[in-house]
Design a protein around this motif. Structure first.
Motif, PDB file in Angstrom:
ATOM      1  N   ASN A  36      -7.255  14.463  17.719  1.00 26.63           N
ATOM      2  CA  ASN A  36      -7.752  15.743  17.186  1.00 26.63           C
ATOM      3  C   ASN A  36      -9.273  15.715  17.031  1.00 26.63           C
ATOM      4  N   THR A  37      -9.784  14.560  16.496  1.00 25.22           N
ATOM      5  CA  THR A  37     -11.241  14.422  16.326  1.00 25.22           C
ATOM      6  C   THR A  37     -11.953  14.461  17.669  1.00 25.22           C
ATOM      7  N   LEU A  38     -11.387  13.732  18.647  1.00 20.96           N
ATOM      8  CA  LEU A  38     -11.993  13.696  19.978  1.00 20.96           C
ATOM      9  C   LEU A  38     -11.974  15.067  20.641  1.00 20.96           C
ATOM     10  N   ASN A  39     -10.889  15.804  20.449  1.00 22.54           N
ATOM     11  CA  ASN A  39     -10.813  17.154  21.015  1.00 22.54           C
ATOM     12  C   ASN A  39     -11.924  18.035  20.440  1.00 22.54           C
ATOM     13  N   THR A  40     -12.157  17.872  19.124  1.00 25.35           N
ATOM     14  CA  THR A  40     -13.239  18.625  18.479  1.00 25.35           C
ATOM     15  C   THR A  40     -14.599  18.211  19.050  1.00 25.35           C
ATOM     16  N   ASP A  41     -14.778  16.865  19.189  1.00 21.23           N
ATOM     17  CA  ASP A  41     -16.049  16.351  19.726  1.00 21.23           C
ATOM     18  C   ASP A  41     -16.264  16.824  21.159  1.00 21.23           C
ATOM     19  N   ILE A  42     -15.186  16.792  21.961  1.00 22.04           N
ATOM     20  CA  ILE A  42     -15.299  17.208  23.363  1.00 22.04           C
ATOM     21  C   ILE A  42     -15.656  18.684  23.465  1.00 22.04           C
ATOM     22  N   SER A  43     -15.036  19.491  22.624  1.00 19.80           N
ATOM     23  CA  SER A  43     -15.352  20.929  22.624  1.00 19.80           C
ATOM     24  C   SER A  43     -16.812  21.160  22.268  1.00 19.80           C
ATOM     25  N   SER A  44     -17.288  20.400  21.264  1.00 13.82           N
ATOM     26  CA  SER A  44     -18.682  20.518  20.845  1.00 13.82           C
ATOM     27  C   SER A  44     -19.633  20.065  21.961  1.00 13.82           C
ATOM     28  N   LEU A  45     -19.274  18.942  22.631  1.00 13.71           N
ATOM     29  CA  LEU A  45     -20.115  18.436  23.719  1.00 13.71           C
ATOM     30  C   LEU A  45     -20.140  19.401  24.894  1.00 13.71           C
ATOM     31  N   LYS A  75     -13.661  11.466  27.009  1.00  9.57           N
ATOM     32  CA  LYS A  75     -12.507  11.861  27.821  1.00  9.57           C
ATOM     33  C   LYS A  75     -11.669  10.642  28.212  1.00  9.57           C
ATOM     34  N   LYS A  76     -12.345   9.562  28.536  1.00 10.58           N
ATOM     35  CA  LYS A  76     -11.626   8.323  28.862  1.00 10.58           C
ATOM     36  C   LYS A  76     -10.877   7.820  27.636  1.00 10.58           C
ATOM     37  N   GLU A  77     -11.549   7.880  26.480  1.00 13.48           N
ATOM     38  CA  GLU A  77     -10.922   7.395  25.239  1.00 13.48           C
ATOM     39  C   GLU A  77      -9.702   8.235  24.891  1.00 13.48           C
ATOM     40  N   ILE A  78      -9.813   9.560  25.034  1.00  9.36           N
ATOM     41  CA  ILE A  78      -8.684  10.420  24.674  1.00  9.36           C
ATOM     42  C   ILE A  78      -7.521  10.235  25.647  1.00  9.36           C
ATOM     43  N   ASN A  79      -7.806   9.977  26.910  1.00 10.08           N
ATOM     44  CA  ASN A  79      -6.743   9.706  27.884  1.00 10.08           C
ATOM     45  C   ASN A  79      -6.009   8.411  27.546  1.00 10.08           C
ATOM     46  N   LYS A 100       7.544  -1.013  10.901  1.00  9.86           N
ATOM     47  CA  LYS A 100       7.645   0.390  11.258  1.00  9.86           C
ATOM     48  C   LYS A 100       6.495   1.187  10.638  1.00  9.86           C
ATOM     49  N   ARG A 101       6.114   0.772   9.414  1.00 11.04           N
ATOM     50  CA  ARG A 101       5.006   1.448   8.721  1.00 11.04           C
ATOM     51  C   ARG A 101       3.696   1.253   9.494  1.00 11.04           C
ATOM     52  N   GLN A 102       3.475   0.029  10.017  1.00  5.76           N
ATOM     53  CA  GLN A 102       2.268  -0.226  10.811  1.00  5.76           C
ATOM     54  C   GLN A 102       2.239   0.657  12.051  1.00  5.76           C
ATOM     55  N   LYS A 103       3.391   0.800  12.697  1.00  8.94           N
ATOM     56  CA  LYS A 103       3.462   1.662  13.877  1.00  8.94           C
ATOM     57  C   LYS A 103       3.209   3.118  13.495  1.00  8.94           C
ATOM     58  N   ALA A 104       3.761   3.516  12.329  1.00  6.70           N
ATOM     59  CA  ALA A 104       3.567   4.892  11.873  1.00  6.70           C
ATOM     60  C   ALA A 104       2.096   5.164  11.589  1.00  6.70           C
ATOM     61  N   ILE A 105       1.440   4.185  10.918  1.00 11.88           N
ATOM     62  CA  ILE A 105       0.005   4.347  10.617  1.00 11.88           C
ATOM     63  C   ILE A 105      -0.794   4.444  11.915  1.00 11.88           C
ATOM     64  N   LYS A 106      -0.456   3.580  12.886  1.00 13.37           N
ATOM     65  CA  LYS A 106      -1.162   3.616  14.164  1.00 13.37           C
ATOM     66  C   LYS A 106      -0.909   4.931  14.885  1.00 13.37           C
ATOM     67  N   PHE A 107       0.345   5.414  14.840  1.00 14.49           N
ATOM     68  CA  PHE A 107       0.698   6.674  15.481  1.00 14.49           C
ATOM     69  C   PHE A 107      -0.069   7.835  14.843  1.00 14.49           C
ATOM     70  N   GLU A 108      -0.149   7.814  13.501  1.00 19.33           N
ATOM     71  CA  GLU A 108      -0.885   8.864  12.793  1.00 19.33           C
ATOM     72  C   GLU A 108      -2.388   8.775  13.094  1.00 19.33           C
ATOM     73  N   TYR A 109      -2.898   7.509  13.205  1.00 16.16           N
ATOM     74  CA  TYR A 109      -4.318   7.333  13.539  1.00 16.16           C
ATOM     75  C   TYR A 109      -4.616   7.879  14.938  1.00 16.16           C
ATOM     76  N   ILE A 110      -3.705   7.594  15.882  1.00 16.77           N
ATOM     77  CA  ILE A 110      -3.898   8.087  17.254  1.00 16.77           C
ATOM     78  C   ILE A 110      -3.936   9.605  17.264  1.00 16.77           C
TER      79      ILE A 110
END
Length: 663
Positions: A455-464, A202-206, A440-450
């Motif tokens: 999304n992954t964290l939301n899935t993990d949180i729901s599972s937890l 939860k801290k990480e997703i915030n 700009k590409r680096q920012k885009a990659i970081k934005f897409e990674y975030i």
């Protein structure tokens, strides 16, 4: 089901056994009058099993060590601990029976610290492994030791009667709660881990959402698409390759012209280097002459001062030498007339005729030095003037030469191919655009990674959350089962206490039993304050009820062992204590005695239970105490632990470990 049983307890003092008794499965009763050493034996058991204890009576403190043979889940271990007055003492463990252990000096024995040290396990970790306990940790991450587990297995006399669990220093509600619910079987360590992971995620997703918001506030999120940016980069890269090809052709023709201009440039450059070196040398010479001139002036001034001083001395000598002295300047008496030639009229010492001449000669020599030094000074000053003039000329020449070089470079640049200049300018603009796109590409990659990470964290949180909910339900169900069993057994024991004779009206028909590990308290029907004897009965009833519940509920981790020091207090009527003893025996015999062990001490032994089947050792009294040692002189200080205990900090000292055993 986890279980611990004591098979044998042996106490040594100076190579002599002062206590040795075998214990059996089922009910074990240690009986004797008050002050006969029953509590001492109970404390030895608690300590030998891993409890942290230092409040030894003098008789116990005079002993050297205690050895206990235990059966943990069907495996036999022999444990040894030295009697010390310092806390957190280590434990020696032999993986086998007592008889085999005492026949070994070193082989098979291992020493374990009270707590973890470096990479070596503690004795708590060893015992936990044999009990099939996972490492127990609180919500704050503190690990529970076996010493703390024993706090719910041992009912001692030192702990205040109002506390449900044995009191220790630096206690905390979190530790008590963890001990209680872990032994209940309702503490799930994986639930603690899940809850900790949930907080971290939860801290990480915030944190990630905060970063995501920054991107959205600064950029148009639609433009932060790495695929579209890669297409733009490819177009500009193709354009840059074409520009590089055109520039290469233009540079070929430029290089030809440059090689001719470069020859002239090098000649001028060599001249410039020579002038710079000359200028540097002139500057150094000027500084050197300035220093020499300054030193010469100081030297001449010093010579002049000496010449002046000599001249003054000569004049003074000539004047004073002519003055007659008739009276002594000290006593004012008239001096004798001096008729000797060349002697002082005052002191009578012979005066040298050539003293003035010598001084005059020295002065003349100094004056010659002054004259020569002033001549040399003049030469240096003249040379300095010439060097300064040369410095100015060289500086001007340097400037003119540098200016000529600059003009040559500028003339070459002006004549430089204008097409090449335009190509280079265009290339620079393309490179800037590419750099901006890559950024700009680096920012885009970081934005897409975030976004992907969120999304992954939301899935993990729901599972937890789902896992935590299920584990809490299971935990709650187990807690309810345990608490119901504890309540049933407590009510049963209290009702038996009220049969025939009512000592406490609240025990006649109680309904609710409450245990609060956080507050270290207990109550029935909301009441927690009774007479001292009734408090003893109530506390013992609840603690034995936890034990009996573990015999019925296999998921409980409580190790089917209970040690109770004194079933009664000093003010309890014997009949009430007898009734409690019979009640415990009556409930216990319904279970297979091989599955559990009860050990309790009493000074009010019920006659019906005073049989070999249950009792351990003789009935102790003032003349036959539990420890077979001489009485301790109260005025004598306890033996120094440094004199009594071997130092086993190094392997070389291990020979001392069993040097006092009788073999």
């Amino acid at each position: 089901m986890q279980s611990i049983k004591i098979n044998k307890l042996v106490v040594y003092k100076k190579s002599r056994i002062v206590y040795s008794q075998d214990y059996h499965s089922g009910l074990n009763i240690i009986r004797g009058k008050n002050g006969s050493g029953k509590s001492t034996i109970a404390n030895f058991m608690y300590y030998a099993l891993g409890g942290d204890f230092i409040n030894w009576l003098p008789e116990a403190q005079s002993c050297d060590y205690v050895i206990i043979e235990v059966n943990i889940n069907g495996k036999i271990l022999t444990l040894k601990r030295y009697i010390e007055t310092n806390t957190m003492q280590p434990m020696d463990i032999y993986y086998g029976k007592y008889e085999n252990a005492i026949s070994q000096k070193l082989d098979g024995w291992n020493r374990y610290n009270f707590g973890r040290k470096d990479a070596k396990e503690s004795f708590s970790q060893i015992i936990f492994k044999y009990l099939n306990f996972t490492e127990v940790s609180t919500e704050s991450g503190d690990f529970i030791t076996f010493n703390q587990i024993l706090r719910l297995l041992y009912i001692d006399q030192i702990t205040p009667i109002i506390n449900i669990i044995k009191s220790v220093d630096f206690d905390s509600p979190l530790i008590r709660r963890t001990i209680g619910y872990y032994l209940y079987g309702s503490h799930d360590d994986s639930l603690v881990i899940d809850e900790k992971n949930l907080r971290l995620k939860k801290k990480e997703i915030n944190d990630l959402k905060s970063q995501q918001k920054i991107f959205v506030d600064i950029y148009d999120s639609k433009q932060l698409n790495s695929t579209d940016i890669d297409k733009e980069i490819n177009k500009l890269t193709t354009q840059l390759e074409k520009l590089n090809s055109s520039i290469e052709k233009s540079q070929t023709s430029r290089n030809t012209a440059f090689s001719e201009a470069n020859k002239k440039f090098n000649d001028k450059k060599d001249k410039l280097v020579t002038l710079k070196n000359e200028y540097i040398q002139i500057t150094k010479d000027i500084n050197t002459y300035k220093i020499e001139i300054s030193d010469s002036i100081d030297f001449i001034n010093e010579l002049k001062s000496q010449s002046k001083s000599l001249n003054t001395s000569i004049i003074t000598r000539n004047i004073l030498g002519l003055m007659p002295v008739s009276y002594c300047p000290s006593c004012l008496g008239k001096l004798k007339e001096n008729t000797e030639h060349n002697t002082c009229s005052l002191c009578g010492n012979i005066q040298e005729d050539d003293a003035v001449n010598k001084a005059t000669k020295v002065k003349e020599e100094i004056d010659i030095q002054i004259s020569e030094s002033e001549r040399l000074l003049k030469l240096r000053q003249d040379r300095l003037i010439k060097l300064i003039d040369l410095e100015n000329k060289t500086k001007t020449n340097l400037y003119e030469t540098q200016k000529d070089i600059d003009l040559s470079v500028k003339a070459f640049t002006i004549s430089y191919d204008l097409k090449l200049s335009e190509l280079l300018t265009t290339k620079g603009e393309v490179k800037v655009k590419l750099s901006q796109l890559f950024e700009k590409r680096q920012k885009a990659i970081k934005f897409e990674y975030i976004n992907e990470k969120i999304n992954t964290l939301n899935t993990d949180i729901s599972s937890l959350l789902k896992s935590i909910q299920n584990k809490r339900i299971s935990q709650s169900n187990n807690s309810i089962k345990v608490e119901n069993k504890i309540r049933d057994y407590t009510i049963k024991i209290l009702k038996e206490d009220s049969k025939d004779e009512v000592y406490e009206s609240s025990f006649v028909d109680p309904e609710n039993v409450n245990i609060d590990f956080d507050k270290n308290s207990f109550s029935i029907d909301g009441r927690s304050n009774f007479s001292a004897s009734s408090m003893v009965v109530l506390k013992n009833a609840i603690r034995f009820s936890i034990f009996f519940a573990s015999l019925e509920l296999p998921f409980m981790r409580y190790p089917r062992f209970i040690l109770c020091d004194n079933i009664e207090d000093k003010g309890m009527e014997p009949s009430r204590s007898h009734k409690f003893q019979r009640t415990i025996e009556s409930i216990a015999k319904k279970f297979n005695k091989e599955d559990y062990q009860i050990i309790f001490t009493t000074s009010m032994m019920d006659e019906s239970l005073d049989i070999d089947k249950y009792t351990v050792g003789p009935s102790y009294n003032g003349s036959n105490k539990s420890l077979d040692i001489q009485p301790i002189n109260k005025n004598t200080e306890p033996l120094s632990t440094n004199d009594q205990r071997p130092n086993l900090d190094s392997d070389n000292d291990m020979d001392e470990l069993f040097s006092d055993l009788p073999f």
